[in-house]
Write a protein that holds these residues in place. Structure first.
Motif, PDB file in Angstrom:
ATOM      1  N   GLU A 264       7.247   1.245 -15.301  1.00  0.00           N
ATOM      2  CA  GLU A 264       7.446   3.037 -14.698  1.00  0.00           C
ATOM      3  C   GLU A 264       9.535   2.854 -15.878  1.00  0.00           C
ATOM      4  O   GLU A 264       9.863   3.909 -15.942  1.00  0.00           O
ATOM      5  CB  GLU A 264       7.969   3.249 -13.933  1.00  0.00           C
ATOM      6  CG  GLU A 264       6.579   2.912 -13.130  1.00  0.00           C
ATOM      7  CD  GLU A 264       6.552   3.399 -11.531  1.00  0.00           C
ATOM      8  OE1 GLU A 264       7.195   2.483 -10.608  1.00  0.00           O
ATOM      9  OE2 GLU A 264       5.810   3.608 -10.512  1.00  0.00           O
ATOM     10  N   LEU A 265      10.254   1.293 -15.213  1.00  0.00           N
ATOM     11  CA  LEU A 265      11.149   1.970 -15.532  1.00  0.00           C
ATOM     12  C   LEU A 265      11.005   2.588 -17.775  1.00  0.00           C
ATOM     13  O   LEU A 265      12.313   3.290 -17.824  1.00  0.00           O
ATOM     14  CB  LEU A 265      11.916   0.477 -15.536  1.00  0.00           C
ATOM     15  CG  LEU A 265      13.853   0.497 -15.602  1.00  0.00           C
ATOM     16  CD1 LEU A 265      14.462   1.786 -14.650  1.00  0.00           C
ATOM     17  CD2 LEU A 265      14.441  -0.931 -15.077  1.00  0.00           C
ATOM     18  N   PHE A 266       9.923   1.152 -18.150  1.00  0.00           N
ATOM     19  CA  PHE A 266      10.298   1.452 -19.979  1.00  0.00           C
ATOM     20  C   PHE A 266       9.793   3.099 -20.005  1.00  0.00           C
ATOM     21  O   PHE A 266      10.317   3.323 -20.839  1.00  0.00           O
ATOM     22  CB  PHE A 266       9.580   0.452 -20.661  1.00  0.00           C
ATOM     23  CG  PHE A 266       9.985  -0.441 -21.143  1.00  0.00           C
ATOM     24  CD1 PHE A 266      10.734  -0.951 -22.197  1.00  0.00           C
ATOM     25  CD2 PHE A 266      10.431  -2.067 -19.626  1.00  0.00           C
ATOM     26  CE1 PHE A 266      11.546  -1.904 -22.613  1.00  0.00           C
ATOM     27  CE2 PHE A 266      10.793  -2.977 -20.681  1.00  0.00           C
ATOM     28  CZ  PHE A 266      11.248  -2.924 -21.428  1.00  0.00           C
ATOM     29  N   ALA A 267       9.502   3.339 -19.147  1.00  0.00           N
ATOM     30  CA  ALA A 267       8.825   5.002 -19.509  1.00  0.00           C
ATOM     31  C   ALA A 267       9.662   6.201 -19.191  1.00  0.00           C
ATOM     32  O   ALA A 267       9.774   7.302 -19.950  1.00  0.00           O
ATOM     33  CB  ALA A 267       7.374   5.186 -18.923  1.00  0.00           C
ATOM     34  N   PHE A 271      10.466   6.242 -22.927  1.00  0.00           N
ATOM     35  CA  PHE A 271       9.560   7.141 -23.815  1.00  0.00           C
ATOM     36  C   PHE A 271       9.321   8.638 -22.524  1.00  0.00           C
ATOM     37  O   PHE A 271       8.230   8.121 -21.890  1.00  0.00           O
ATOM     38  CB  PHE A 271       8.089   6.604 -23.179  1.00  0.00           C
ATOM     39  CG  PHE A 271       7.592   4.903 -23.518  1.00  0.00           C
ATOM     40  CD1 PHE A 271       7.704   4.798 -24.759  1.00  0.00           C
ATOM     41  CD2 PHE A 271       7.733   3.863 -23.047  1.00  0.00           C
ATOM     42  CE1 PHE A 271       7.702   4.342 -26.027  1.00  0.00           C
ATOM     43  CE2 PHE A 271       7.300   3.069 -23.585  1.00  0.00           C
ATOM     44  CZ  PHE A 271       7.828   2.504 -25.115  1.00  0.00           C
ATOM     45  N   THR A 272      10.173   9.044 -22.998  1.00  0.00           N
ATOM     46  CA  THR A 272      10.387  10.277 -21.883  1.00  0.00           C
ATOM     47  C   THR A 272       9.530  11.265 -21.854  1.00  0.00           C
ATOM     48  O   THR A 272       9.264  11.828 -20.444  1.00  0.00           O
ATOM     49  CB  THR A 272      11.672  10.982 -22.949  1.00  0.00           C
ATOM     50  OG1 THR A 272      12.660  10.115 -23.310  1.00  0.00           O
ATOM     51  CG2 THR A 272      12.800  12.061 -21.680  1.00  0.00           C
ATOM     52  N   HIS A 278       5.005  12.515 -14.540  1.00  0.00           N
ATOM     53  CA  HIS A 278       4.995  11.939 -14.167  1.00  0.00           C
ATOM     54  C   HIS A 278       5.558  13.463 -12.929  1.00  0.00           C
ATOM     55  O   HIS A 278       6.374  13.977 -13.173  1.00  0.00           O
ATOM     56  CB  HIS A 278       5.523  10.603 -13.337  1.00  0.00           C
ATOM     57  CG  HIS A 278       4.893   9.876 -13.574  1.00  0.00           C
ATOM     58  ND1 HIS A 278       4.169   8.887 -12.860  1.00  0.00           N
ATOM     59  CD2 HIS A 278       6.125   9.420 -15.531  1.00  0.00           C
ATOM     60  CE1 HIS A 278       4.325   8.185 -13.863  1.00  0.00           C
ATOM     61  NE2 HIS A 278       4.953   7.613 -15.373  1.00  0.00           N
ATOM     62  N   THR A 279       4.973  13.705 -11.368  1.00  0.00           N
ATOM     63  CA  THR A 279       5.037  14.568 -10.714  1.00  0.00           C
ATOM     64  C   THR A 279       6.753  14.327 -10.463  1.00  0.00           C
ATOM     65  O   THR A 279       6.845  12.949 -10.748  1.00  0.00           O
ATOM     66  CB  THR A 279       3.978  15.140  -9.576  1.00  0.00           C
ATOM     67  OG1 THR A 279       4.139  13.485  -8.783  1.00  0.00           O
ATOM     68  CG2 THR A 279       2.841  15.095  -9.652  1.00  0.00           C
ATOM     69  N   MET A 287      12.710   7.388  -7.797  1.00  0.00           N
ATOM     70  CA  MET A 287      14.708   6.429  -8.040  1.00  0.00           C
ATOM     71  C   MET A 287      14.806   6.099  -6.072  1.00  0.00           C
ATOM     72  O   MET A 287      15.823   5.120  -5.825  1.00  0.00           O
ATOM     73  CB  MET A 287      15.305   8.197  -7.986  1.00  0.00           C
ATOM     74  CG  MET A 287      15.165   7.969  -9.684  1.00  0.00           C
ATOM     75  SD  MET A 287      15.813   7.278 -10.223  1.00  0.00           S
ATOM     76  CE  MET A 287      17.460   7.380  -9.338  1.00  0.00           C
ATOM     77  N   LEU A 288      14.292   6.388  -5.317  1.00  0.00           N
ATOM     78  CA  LEU A 288      14.593   6.264  -3.550  1.00  0.00           C
ATOM     79  C   LEU A 288      14.244   4.004  -3.745  1.00  0.00           C
ATOM     80  O   LEU A 288      14.778   3.546  -3.151  1.00  0.00           O
ATOM     81  CB  LEU A 288      13.047   6.960  -2.792  1.00  0.00           C
ATOM     82  CG  LEU A 288      13.842   7.921  -2.326  1.00  0.00           C
ATOM     83  CD1 LEU A 288      13.075   8.835  -1.897  1.00  0.00           C
ATOM     84  CD2 LEU A 288      15.261   7.829  -1.604  1.00  0.00           C
TER      85      LEU A 288
END
Length: 333
Positions: A264-267, A271-272, A278-279, A287-288
């Protein structure tokens, strides 16, 4: 992004790393500040002996081998580090103090061959001309004695690829550092190796192996490395990841969700478009989770508080309010 805030982010992150020494992978875009963070950590590292292998330290030239006799060389690792951290050298010029890396090859030949054999699956040999009556110096030649898809006659036209040079160079530098630690540094001192762009010139197959391999072979060191490689980061075992993007930082510690968190971090960083798929709820949840992780691991900063305040202003779901209360109520006692 203001320079003042950027410097504050780098300073806070460097201090966190030094207060929580361990293995770390630093990721981010080319202009994100990875090199600045690495440099700042080294500059602030006053208590622990360390060694630094820059991204430009990846060459290993066969034609230099013949210039050196099979004798022991004594070099001070501190001289090498000082030169590599100078403004005119850092990230710019290959260096090995006042010497050349090839000059220590014969000191570590046997141990280097073992590492290369284990990592690349190749049994290699460097052959030099021992004819002292020759009017010219004949360059050394690389021979592969055993390995995948190599015939004996191929040795006549064999050159060292950039990837093979990088492997030889990294292993040789680490053997040199290990030797210096044994001779010059107290046993109880925690030693660190900093490596810029560890996977440079390596295929994805070897990029996935290199970090775990050097940690297995040199377990006495903590490794703090930078990379752009997703596969290196995802496959890393029991490590921590620090990511920087603009004025945000993320810290992920190894655990059950490590691989998912890294993906997820790399995305999000590299990879914007993929991240935008993602919703909004998924983004807030991610982020939380990162903010909670920072809180638990003592990496909480003013920037994290500002991010939490922004999230608090959104239309949140019950489970997100619960996570926020966990973050706000967390105590280190």
């Amino acid at each position: 992004m203001s320079m003042k805030n950027f410097q504050k982010l780098i300073k806070e992150t460097a201090e966190y790393v030094l207060e929580n020494l361990d293995n770390y992978i630093l990721i981010g875009e080319n202009i994100s500040g990875k090199s600045e963070l690495l440099y700042t950590i080294m500059n602030k590292c006053k208590q622990n002996p360390f060694y630094f292998i820059d991204s430009v330290n990846r060459s290993f030239h066969l034609n230099e081998i013949s210039n050196y006799a099979k004798e022991k060389k004594e070099y001070d690792y501190r001289e090498i580090i000082v030169m590599r951290m100078q403004d005119q050298t850092f990230n710019k010029n290959d260096s090995f103090g006042s010497a050349k890396i090839e000059s220590i090859y014969w000191m570590y030949e046997d141990r280097l061959k073992i590492l290369v054999s284990e990592f690349l699956g190749l049994q290699v040999n460097i052959v030099i001309n021992d004819n002292k009556n020759s009017p010219v110096i004949i360059p050394a030649r690389l021979e592969i004695e055993k390995g995948r898809n190599f015939e004996e006659q191929d040795n006549e036209k064999l050159n060292m690829s950039n990837g093979m040079q990088a492997v030889f160079r990294l292993f040789l530098e680490l053997l040199f550092w290990e030797d210096n630690v044994k001779k010059n540094i107290a046993v109880d001192d925690k030693c660190i190796v900093f490596i810029e762009e560890l996977d440079l010139y390596l295929s994805e197959n070897y990029a996935a192996k290199i970090f775990n391999y050097i940690r297995k072979k040199f377990p006495q060191f903590d490794f703090i490395i930078s990379t752009h490689s997703r596969v290196l980061t995802v496959t890393a075992e029991e490590t921590n990841v620090i990511a920087i993007k603009e004025m945000e930082k993320w810290i992920i510690n190894g655990g059950e969700s490590y691989e998912l968190d890294v993906e997820e971090l790399f995305a999000n960083i590299f990879f914007t478009e993929e991240a935008l798929m993602h919703t909004n709820d998924n983004k807030i949840d991610r982020m939380l989770r990162i903010l909670l992780n920072n809180r638990i691991n003592g990496a909480w900063s003013q920037l994290d508080k500002q991010m939490l305040d922004k999230i608090n202003q959104k239309d949140l779901k019950p489970h997100q309010h619960f996570v926020i209360s966990e973050i706000e109520d967390w105590s280190y006692d």
